[in-house]
Design an enzyme around this catalytic site. Structure first.
Site, PDB file in Angstrom:
ATOM      1  CD  GLU A  26     -10.521-108.631  33.691  1.00 20.52           C
ATOM      2  OE1 GLU A  26     -11.241-108.054  34.514  1.00 20.52           O
ATOM      3  OE2 GLU A  26      -9.433-108.152  33.282  1.00 20.52           O
ATOM      4  CE1 TYR A  29     -13.855-107.816  32.470  1.00 19.15           C
ATOM      5  CE2 TYR A  29     -15.703-109.105  33.307  1.00 19.15           C
ATOM      6  CZ  TYR A  29     -14.462-108.511  33.494  1.00 19.15           C
ATOM      7  OH  TYR A  29     -13.827-108.639  34.704  1.00 19.15           O
TER       8      TYR A  29
END
Lengths: 393, 291, 393, 291
Positions: free
Chosen positions: A200, A112
């Site tokens: 993101e 992530y």
């Protein structure tokens, strides 16, 4: 303003971040054709991904794999036009208007990586985790130590050593570490260049040969900065926006629909929230947040009435105005004038305070229209909740 | 006594010739604020209201008038640069009223001001007022009254509401600061609490927070360290839904963080007097301080 | 590395700075054709400008105006192939290989604007003056107050308010002030993006309608940063470089030709300068600066001999080596070996100090070649000056 | 006593596995320097010369070994980032040997180090040595001798020359600092003079400058303010032509500024003992200090 995955990936590609080949499609036929292109180019399988702003698409069935163009077309046909329910949508879900058809990736490891604002520090930060592909808030709640951070300091931004440090802390080495660090540098540059509030990549995939690929991507753009990014403003998908909120915005009103029964019209965002809280304390439920702003002209008030009365369950209206620079007598006149153009068929409780409040109340009492006039906010909330039929939500 | 501004403050107004700047400068002057200069590039040499000299640059304005506080009404695309210019010119305090400044601009501005030793208040705030001495902002002066309570708030009208209650309760205010409703601001609740603690005349602080961010939690942690003054606190947005921006750019519960409940709990645990309703602020202050 | 005007202007144009239309030409025919194009496009006159790195071209006759394409061709014919002598060239001048043919500008006001490094502050600064079109060093000497400065601080660069402030301090207002400020911002960005050590516009012209145009431009690029700007490195005009210095650079030797009689070979730039100073103190004249670097291998020493012996007036060589990590005995052997491949027909004075200096001197004394061996730098310089025939320069 | 480094200094080497880094780390260790860590990204977990732990990041190296000084041998394209990493990790002193770092990189690095409170020495310098205690650089250790004179220089071999003379004169050195030959450097002549003034053991300072810049003039202005130690100064490049770079990136007389004559005059006027020839440095120091 939120961007879709396919839009975010196009931006990433421009910044030099590697993303799988993919194409957006609005019909099953288009989807089939896109998938065929990817299979022709050598993909072993393709993903069909619903393009909606809500997260958690995977859990809601919004991401499926296809082994053939035919299958991709069928999956797209099922998705397009459906209402996708994810953990982040309401029970009604959101309409799927587009799907993204993307080449499958060779996944060895999922990370992530995101850029977001660290409000406490007052600067952007890279957030990274070795637990990619999961909801980062869940990871943060379960295992806060799994969340790594590097700050982009004012004037300095993200320095290469910070990206490298993150890559090693994520447990990478060699080519994968260099690739992940380079990707973070590019993401940080994109975040700044595009005035993003969130950039993101989840998951950031390390492939079997230590390549680094952005498998899902999400950009949120700072609305206050859209004036300098007309190319981004053009990417807005209004089908994903709340129509009443958009209409309010065109009238420079700040409106949020809620599911209570007391419609609110207040000047100032803080006071508007405080008014909602007061209604709740009085046992009622606010139907909306509505900041009518500083001026409270006839036109603004009329627009505010028009929008808040579209709330289906509104059974009373509470107007709460603190007159500062704006005089309450003017506001009272504005309300009376506005009601000549907008039909409001529920009780209206008005609380005016500040400059010329007394005069304002007098004007309302003397008008043809019947108002429930209150002096304190507390009193106003109680009267409004009672007028709306008590605490039944 | 007071914090940030008083009757000795020498105010310059950036963007003095814009419509907002003109109106509020006049209001401030009517209140008795000592506005010594204005800045609008290209209008240097003119006079505002036949009295206040206008300059092309802040540096020039400061050199000629010894202004030490700048009030900024510059539109969003130029606001960040205006604050930096003020900091570069050495003003002690910059108060940025402008709403709608891009967040990343403010990241830079706040860093720049810190490096220069200039305190920034705002942006997206009503400004600062020390009742009876100096109004540097857009708040209605008449609701304020010289007195005993310091006020800190992220909002505008909600602050006036609280101030009005304090005035009616006969408590009055020492200084009221609108710190602004944006995600990145120059001066925090905690910064103001620190300053009020050093102010002899402030006997209590009213602190008005709202959902979003962690400024209230940081203030609570500071209060818990034996803060010398009673703090009356209200947090707006107890009924706000998560993930939705409530007007202010900074008022959003993001990722489950920044709820009113969390903030109220932190403040209560720290020993603050937390009220659940904005209409209880004045009464609670009176109860805490006595008449 | 210096860039020519035409190259600098192409870079400015890319950055959005307004420059007059213009074309570079290597022959009179090309020049005539370029001028014709500009006259066709509406120019009332064109400038013919010699493209040489030396400043002060105007004073040397390197900038002429033409009222017709024919005249431009004639002026170009006269300039091309000539040696242009300016206050900044030697008496021999520099060869003109290219001319720049440029549309004339409508000049209302001439300013000076440049970005350069302020070494005292350790950061770049904008230097500006209302006295444009002049040699800035003359302006600085005559009237220091006419030179305005704004610093580009680390992390922050040039902020718009600084450029605006400069524009007003230069006496501009309105459109001209905004245009000049915008030009300074673009110049500062170019300076940083291109790793320049100088980015100069002189004059920056304010036109009759308050437009802002760069009428002359000069970029110097930081040699240490060329590795990240291959497109700039490709702009190097080797015809403008000292051939011996270029040859030295290809061998990683740092060499500067001077006009004395004592050739020098030293390890370290500071010691090389100190050696030149010592020669001067002894009444002689150094023929060159030459830093042979750390290693002093046979190959380096041989290359160093080859280059320094090309100095036409060299009548003695002084080798001064301080052995630190490098051992003097190795250097001595290197010198002897190198002399087998390079013919050096003048006396060689050698001074070795530091690690194994004694052994090194012994090796030289015992070799077939005759060396004048000295112990101190002072002694070495005196011997070298004597060997070169005394103080006659 | 000494300045910057002593026998308690805990050295980490960035770029320890490169050829320069390896060779000079070995030389430093042979001199007795306490090299506690190395950093090369990707080689974390290995040992240098079977003894010194290597880490992937400076932060890790500092956390594990309490290193407080970093010696940097990283190639030019990565040198600026390496210095910033050292500053970010909190090392007290970063010494950058690398030659050929782009000037604008160094502008940023010097600003970054200042903001972090890390002293940078260099780049393009031989480093720092406190004879008998600690060698953090590439100078030949054996020419140095513990003693009474502080040495500051922009150059390498010319410094060794001066040091050698001081050693032969029996004066020795307290600390010798090569501040570097680039246009933008972290530590100036003046910075070092300030530190030597506070060092009890330093009885005189030898300062070696060269053409270009104004560091020597700034040092002279500082010496003129009643500097407590005698200063022996030499400026290299008295015979250098203007406008030409003499080897070092910073050694250039630009725009008629930065000549040796100017610098020598400034130093002489400030009361320094200026010698015209590098071979007179030792003798002059002996004359000034006595045997």
């Amino acid at each position: 303003m939120k961007l879709h995955e396919y839009q975010s990936k196009a931006l990433l590609r421009e910044c030099g971040v590697v993303v799988p080949d993919g194409h957006v499609a609005s019909t099953a036929d288009e989807a089939r054709a896109c998938a065929a292109k990817l299979f022709d180019a050598g993909s072993a399988r393709v993903a069909v991904k619903a393009q909606v702003h809500a997260g958690g698409r995977g859990k809601g069935g919004g991401i499926k794999l296809a082994a053939s163009a035919e299958e991709a077309g069928e999956l797209a046909a099922a998705m397009l036009g459906s209402q996708l329910v994810t953990p982040q949508t309401g029970p009604d879900g959101v309409a799927v208007n587009k799907v993204y058809i993307e080449a499958g990736a060779d996944i060895a490891n999922e990370l992530y990586v995101a850029l977001t604002l660290d409000r406490g520090r007052g600067c952007p930060a890279v957030i990274a985790s070795a637990e990619g592909g999961m909801d980062i808030e869940e990871v943060a709640a379960r295992n806060p130590d799994a969340i790594l951070r590097e700050h982009c300091e004012p004037g300095w931004g993200l320095r290469p050593f910070q990206a490298t440090r993150l890559a090693y802390r994520l447990g990478l080495s060699g080519k994968a570490a260099r690739g992940a660090a380079a990707t973070m540098m590019k993401l940080a540059k994109a975040y700044g260049d595009l005035d993003a509030s969130l950039a993101e990549i989840n998951p950031l995939v390390i492939t079997g040969d230590d390549g680094v690929i952005a498998l899902d991507a999400k950009f949120d753009i700072d609305d206050n900065a859209l004036y300098r990014h007309p190319e981004l403003a053009a990417l807005r998908d209004s089908s994903e926006e709340e129509p009443l909120e958009m209409e309010a915005a065109t009238h420079s009103l700040s409106y949020v629909a809620l599911d209570g029964t007391v419609g609110c019209m207040v000047n100032g965002a803080g006071l508007a929230m405080g008014t909602m809280d007061e209604i709740s304390n009085a046992g009622g439920f606010p139907a909306n947040f509505l900041d009518v702003g500083g001026g409270a002209s006839v036109e603004r008030v009329a627009n505010a009435f028009r929008i808040l009365m579209k709330g289906e369950r509104v059974s009373a209206v509470l107007i709460n105005i603190f007159g500062g620079i704006v005089r309450c007598d003017r506001v009272a006149n504005g309300v009376i004038e506005a009601l000549k153009t907008v039909a409001v068929d529920v009780p209206i409780v008005v609380r005016l305070q500040g400059t010329n409040a007394k005069e304002g109340r007098e004007i309302l009492r003397e008008s043809d229209r019947e108002f429930i006039v209150a002096e304190t906010l507390h009193e106003a909330a109680e009267k409004a909740v009672a007028a709306a039929g008590g605490g039944t939500a | 006594m007071s914090i940030f501004v008083d009757s000795d403050s020498r105010i310059l107004v950036q963007g003095i010739t814009g419509s907002e700047g003109t109106f509020h400068t006049q209001q401030c002057r009517e209140y008795g604020t000592n506005v010594v200069a204005g800045v609008t590039p290209g209008k240097g040499g003119m006079l505002f209201d036949d009295e206040v000299p206008i300059f092309n640059t802040v540096r020039e304005a400061v050199a000629e008038t010894n202004a030490d506080v700048s009030l900024i009404f510059v539109p969003p695309p130029f606001a960040a640069d205006a604050v930096m210019e003020a900091a570069d010119a050495g003003v002690r305090l910059a108060i940025c009223i402008t709403e709608g400044v891009p967040t990343l601009d403010m990241v830079d501005v706040v860093g720049y001001c810190k490096a220069r030793g200039t305190r920034l208040i705002g942006p997206n705030c009503p400004g600062v007022i020390t009742p009876g001495q100096c109004k540097v902002g857009i708040m209605p002066g008449f609701v304020h009254q010289e007195g005993r309570v310091g006020v800190i708030s992220r909002s505008g009208t909600l602050t006036y509401e609280a101030v009005d209650q304090l005035t009616r309760a006969g408590l009055g205010q020492t200084t009221c600061i609108g710190i602004g409703g944006d995600p990145v601001i120059g001066t925090t609740h905690k910064d103001c609490l620190e300053r009020f603690a050093e102010d002899e005349k402030t006997e209590a602080v009213v602190m008005i927070g709202e959902i979003g961010g962690s400024g209230e939690e940081e203030a609570a942690a500071y209060i818990a360290e034996d803060y010398p003054l009673p703090v009356i606190a209200f947090i707006a947005g107890q009924t706000a839904p998560p993930g939705t921006r409530m007007g202010h750019a900074g008022a959003i519960i993001a990722g489950g963080k920044g709820t009113a409940a969390e903030k109220m709990k932190a403040l209560r645990d720290a020993g603050a007097h937390v009220v659940g309703s904005p209409s209880e602020i004045g009464a609670k202050a009176l109860e805490v301080l006595g008449a």
